[in-house]
Design an enzyme around this catalytic site. Structure first.
Site, PDB file in Angstrom:
ATOM      1  N   ASP A 118       2.286  12.714  -9.094  1.00 42.84           N
ATOM      2  CA  ASP A 118       3.671  12.528  -8.657  1.00 42.84           C
ATOM      3  C   ASP A 118       3.854  11.055  -8.349  1.00 42.84           C
ATOM      4  OD1 ASP A 118       4.425  15.222  -8.842  1.00 42.84           O
ATOM      5  OD2 ASP A 118       3.577  15.659  -6.872  1.00 42.84           O
ATOM      6  N   ASP A 136       9.007  17.348 -12.948  1.00 39.73           N
ATOM      7  CA  ASP A 136       9.656  18.107 -11.873  1.00 39.73           C
ATOM      8  C   ASP A 136      11.172  17.995 -11.981  1.00 39.73           C
ATOM      9  OD1 ASP A 136       7.103  18.629 -10.835  1.00 39.73           O
ATOM     10  OD2 ASP A 136       7.203  16.937  -9.438  1.00 39.73           O
TER      11      ASP A 136
END
Length: 171
Positions: A118, A136
């Site tokens: 991330d 995402d």
């Protein structure tokens, strides 16, 4: 856009996210967090490794983290294939392609690295604490679009029912 077009588009999105993850991984962890140039401090880059689902859910269960995302992505892959085979339904196909692209990118990351990378953070209100990746974002955008399409379709059916257009009159 034909079925091949959606497949190509989804593949490009997945590869875009994977390329961004590779760029982040190639840099030293000490360089993070840092502002993404040209965003006036609104977007920051991080180098986070998430061994779990969203927000680290199930990170203590490595066996589940091998199986659960694989099962979910595989099941959605079947649904995506079904949706792509339908005539019309452009927005459903687009939404499902977005979800599939994000899911495949994160699944690849998880299977290859053992965690998902991330790297993006929006510096705005409560979002300041959330670090995510493009995959995402694709999943979120596709899910929201699928919900909107479903709600609009349902409202249209309700309106038709009210007008009496959907009544099956039996003699």
């Amino acid at each position: 856009m034909a079925m091949l077009g959606f497949f190509t588009f989804g593949s490009m999105l997945a590869f875009l996210d994977l390329a961004a993850k590779n760029q982040i991984e190639a840099q030293d962890k000490d360089e993070f967090p840092k502002e993404l140039k040209g965003t006036k401090g609104k977007i920051w880059l991080y180098k986070n490794h998430n061994p779990g689902l969203s927000f680290g859910v199930l990170k203590e269960c490595p066996k589940a983290m091998e199986l659960v995302p694989l099962c979910i992505t595989s099941a959605f892959g079947g649904a995506w294939t079904y949706i792509l085979g339908k005539r019309g339904c452009f927005f459903e196909k687009l939404a499902a392609t977005l979800v599939m692209a994000g899911g495949v990118s994160n699944l690849y990351d998880r299977m290859r690295r053992g965690h998902v990378v991330d790297y993006l953070c929006l510096r705005w209100k409560a979002l300041k604490k959330v670090v995510f990746n493009l995959g995402d974002l694709f999943i979120l955008a596709g899910s929201v679009l699928l919900i909107l399409v479903s709600v609009l379709r349902t409202l249209k059916e309700i309106k038709a029912d009210i007008k009496g257009e959907n009544r099956n009159e039996k003699v």
